[in-house]
Motif scaffolding. Structure first.
Motif, PDB file in Angstrom:
ATOM      1  N   ARG A   1      26.726  51.464  46.427  1.00  0.00           N
ATOM      2  CA  ARG A   1      27.891  50.782  46.998  1.00  0.00           C
ATOM      3  C   ARG A   1      28.449  49.757  46.013  1.00  0.00           C
ATOM      4  NH1 ARG A   1      23.507  48.119  49.224  1.00  0.00           N
ATOM      5  NH2 ARG A   1      23.586  45.841  49.061  1.00  0.00           N
ATOM      6  N   ALA A   2      29.737  49.552  46.086  1.00  0.00           N
ATOM      7  CA  ALA A   2      30.391  48.571  45.235  1.00  0.00           C
ATOM      8  C   ALA A   2      29.823  47.180  45.505  1.00  0.00           C
ATOM      9  CB  ALA A   2      31.894  48.585  45.475  1.00  0.00           C
ATOM     10  N   GLY A   3      29.634  46.423  44.448  1.00  0.00           N
ATOM     11  CA  GLY A   3      29.092  45.078  44.569  1.00  0.00           C
ATOM     12  C   GLY A   3      27.606  44.988  44.301  1.00  0.00           C
ATOM     13  N   LEU A   4      26.923  46.136  44.336  1.00  0.00           N
ATOM     14  CA  LEU A   4      25.492  46.170  44.046  1.00  0.00           C
ATOM     15  C   LEU A   4      25.260  45.870  42.572  1.00  0.00           C
ATOM     16  CD1 LEU A   4      23.006  46.882  45.833  1.00  0.00           C
ATOM     17  CD2 LEU A   4      23.112  49.178  44.860  1.00  0.00           C
ATOM     18  N   VAL A   5      24.273  45.052  42.277  1.00  0.00           N
ATOM     19  CA  VAL A   5      23.969  44.684  40.892  1.00  0.00           C
ATOM     20  C   VAL A   5      22.759  45.475  40.408  1.00  0.00           C
ATOM     21  CG1 VAL A   5      23.269  42.829  39.317  1.00  0.00           C
ATOM     22  CG2 VAL A   5      24.937  42.380  41.131  1.00  0.00           C
ATOM     23  N   GLY A   6      22.910  46.151  39.278  1.00  0.00           N
ATOM     24  CA  GLY A   6      21.831  46.947  38.708  1.00  0.00           C
ATOM     25  C   GLY A   6      21.419  46.442  37.335  1.00  0.00           C
ATOM     26  N   THR A   7      20.328  47.004  36.844  1.00  0.00           N
ATOM     27  CA  THR A   7      19.792  46.644  35.528  1.00  0.00           C
ATOM     28  C   THR A   7      19.785  47.875  34.645  1.00  0.00           C
ATOM     29  OG1 THR A   7      18.354  44.958  36.507  1.00  0.00           O
ATOM     30  CG2 THR A   7      17.798  45.717  34.291  1.00  0.00           C
ATOM     31  N   ILE A   8      20.254  47.725  33.409  1.00  0.00           N
ATOM     32  CA  ILE A   8      20.222  48.795  32.412  1.00  0.00           C
ATOM     33  C   ILE A   8      19.484  48.274  31.181  1.00  0.00           C
ATOM     34  CG2 ILE A   8      22.537  48.141  31.615  1.00  0.00           C
ATOM     35  CD1 ILE A   8      21.058  51.707  31.511  1.00  0.00           C
ATOM     36  N   ALA A   9      18.578  49.090  30.637  1.00  0.00           N
ATOM     37  CA  ALA A   9      17.777  48.681  29.481  1.00  0.00           C
ATOM     38  C   ALA A   9      17.824  49.746  28.402  1.00  0.00           C
ATOM     39  CB  ALA A   9      16.325  48.422  29.903  1.00  0.00           C
ATOM     40  N   GLY A  10      17.647  49.337  27.150  1.00  0.00           N
ATOM     41  CA  GLY A  10      17.627  50.301  26.061  1.00  0.00           C
ATOM     42  C   GLY A  10      17.295  49.672  24.726  1.00  0.00           C
ATOM     43  N   TRP A  11      17.056  50.553  23.753  1.00  0.00           N
ATOM     44  CA  TRP A  11      16.726  50.128  22.388  1.00  0.00           C
ATOM     45  C   TRP A  11      17.911  50.300  21.439  1.00  0.00           C
ATOM     46  CZ3 TRP A  11      13.117  52.315  25.588  1.00  0.00           C
ATOM     47  CH2 TRP A  11      11.859  51.699  25.679  1.00  0.00           C
ATOM     48  N   GLY A  12      19.109  50.458  21.973  1.00  0.00           N
ATOM     49  CA  GLY A  12      20.276  50.644  21.128  1.00  0.00           C
ATOM     50  C   GLY A  12      20.623  49.400  20.336  1.00  0.00           C
ATOM     51  N   VAL A  13      21.714  49.483  19.597  1.00  0.00           N
ATOM     52  CA  VAL A  13      22.118  48.383  18.726  1.00  0.00           C
ATOM     53  C   VAL A  13      22.361  47.127  19.546  1.00  0.00           C
ATOM     54  CG1 VAL A  13      23.878  47.611  17.093  1.00  0.00           C
ATOM     55  CG2 VAL A  13      23.092  49.981  17.073  1.00  0.00           C
ATOM     56  N   SER A  14      21.820  46.014  19.081  1.00  0.00           N
ATOM     57  CA  SER A  14      21.894  44.767  19.839  1.00  0.00           C
ATOM     58  C   SER A  14      23.012  43.850  19.373  1.00  0.00           C
ATOM     59  CB  SER A  14      20.559  44.009  19.730  1.00  0.00           C
ATOM     60  OG  SER A  14      20.256  43.742  18.375  1.00  0.00           O
ATOM     61  N   LYS A  15      23.601  44.167  18.239  1.00  0.00           N
ATOM     62  CA  LYS A  15      24.709  43.363  17.727  1.00  0.00           C
ATOM     63  C   LYS A  15      25.771  44.304  17.213  1.00  0.00           C
ATOM     64  CE  LYS A  15      25.952  39.638  14.541  1.00  0.00           C
ATOM     65  NZ  LYS A  15      25.473  38.720  13.477  1.00  0.00           N
ATOM     66  N   ARG A  16      26.969  44.184  17.739  1.00  0.00           N
ATOM     67  CA  ARG A  16      28.025  45.125  17.379  1.00  0.00           C
ATOM     68  C   ARG A  16      28.662  44.726  16.056  1.00  0.00           C
ATOM     69  NH1 ARG A  16      32.797  47.310  21.409  1.00  0.00           N
ATOM     70  NH2 ARG A  16      33.630  48.890  19.999  1.00  0.00           N
ATOM     71  N   GLU A  17      28.557  45.638  15.081  1.00  0.00           N
ATOM     72  CA  GLU A  17      29.174  45.426  13.787  1.00  0.00           C
ATOM     73  C   GLU A  17      30.074  46.623  13.508  1.00  0.00           C
ATOM     74  OE1 GLU A  17      26.069  44.913  10.974  1.00  0.00           O
ATOM     75  OE2 GLU A  17      25.355  43.041  11.854  1.00  0.00           O
ATOM     76  N   VAL A  18      31.377  46.399  13.559  1.00  0.00           N
ATOM     77  CA  VAL A  18      32.328  47.505  13.488  1.00  0.00           C
ATOM     78  C   VAL A  18      32.195  48.309  12.210  1.00  0.00           C
ATOM     79  CG1 VAL A  18      34.775  48.103  13.480  1.00  0.00           C
ATOM     80  CG2 VAL A  18      33.949  46.274  14.976  1.00  0.00           C
ATOM     81  N   ASN A  19      32.074  47.644  11.084  1.00  0.00           N
ATOM     82  CA  ASN A  19      32.041  48.339   9.798  1.00  0.00           C
ATOM     83  C   ASN A  19      30.657  48.345   9.159  1.00  0.00           C
ATOM     84  OD1 ASN A  19      34.867  48.874   9.801  1.00  0.00           O
ATOM     85  ND2 ASN A  19      35.229  46.746   9.225  1.00  0.00           N
ATOM     86  N   GLY A  20      29.680  47.783   9.837  1.00  0.00           N
ATOM     87  CA  GLY A  20      28.347  47.698   9.263  1.00  0.00           C
ATOM     88  C   GLY A  20      27.483  48.877   9.654  1.00  0.00           C
TER      89      GLY A  20
END
Length: 253
Positions: free
Chosen positions: A138-157
């Protein structure tokens, strides 16, 4: 909200990930797997680069996104479980995969798949099955998402995954709000969620991960970063029969 357990006992691991492969930016570090024991990540033979996540459905079966496994590589690949550090934990060889027969990579329809490993996953306090919801979130429910993906976004790095498991919170948005923010048609059997913290969100490397509520009740499979701060998920409750059928078929092969 009722809970369904599956009680039975493609991988696209490419060097150049696309922008449809989410990662968690500015996530919170996980210090113990006791609350995230259902979480796994895929690695290819001889590499420790995390390409996608997944969740443990039963002792042999991993739930993930179809775009993660639609092109299985020639070399062996594995899942890693049981540790918040990406290079630790137990490796299991992936024996077979299946993606939904109606998967459409362009329209992001039916972005769901399963992988089966070659031996039983040893379950415990830090490695356990996820529960699958049989009702849409249902809308409004808060969930948790976890992962090992990139932790800092670097557009050209360079693209480098996090060494430790990270998580963030997301609130499930009503359909009209998804359409307004994304400015595109919201696909059938999907929903979107927005970050509670606008600077923390899934992005490249976290695809296939589980959006969970109430501890370990999975409501979504992470499909794509759809708009700033908004993530598109495949609705697990719409695929329970397919998951059950394919898990049985893969196990018997």
């Amino acid at each position: 909200m009722r809970i369904l357990f599956i009680t039975l006992l493609g991988l696209k691991l490419t060097a150049n990930a696309t922008d449809l492969e989410p990662r968690i930016v500015q996530g919170i570090p996980v210090k113990s797997m006791k609350k995230f024991g259902y979480t796994v990540h895929f690695v290819s033979n001889g590499e420790e680069r995390v390409t996608c996540g997944g969740s443990i459905v039963n002792q042999r079966t991993i739930l993930t996104a179809a775009h993660c496994i639609c092109d299985a590589p020639d070399q062996e690949f594995f899942i890693r479980v049981g540790s918040y550090h990406k290079n630790r934990g137990t490796l299991y060889n992936v024996k077979n995969t299946v993606v939904h027969e109606r998967y459409d990579p362009i329209k992001l329809l039916y972005d769901i798949g399963l992988a089966v490993v070659d031996r039983d996953i040893r379950l415990g306090s830090e490695v356990y099955r996820v529960a699958l919801s049989n009702t849409p979130p249902r809308a409004g429910l808060v969930g948790t998402i976890a992962g090992w993906g990139v932790s800092k976004r670097e557009v050209n790095g360079p693209i480098k995954g996090a060494h430790a498991l990270l998580y963030t919170k997301q609130k499930i948005l009503p359909l009209y709000k998804c359409k307004k923010i994304m400015k595109i048609e919201v696909r059938p059997k999907t929903f979107c969620a927005g970050a509670k913290n606008a600077s923390s969100y899934p992005w490249r490397g976290d695809s296939g991960g589980a959006l969970v509520v109430d501890g370990s009740l999975q409501v979504g499979v992470l499909s794509a970063h759809a708009a700033p701060g908004v993530t598109l998920y495949t609705d697990v409750s719409q695929f329970l029969q397919w998951i059950d059928l394919q898990a049985r078929r893969l196990y018997c092969q």
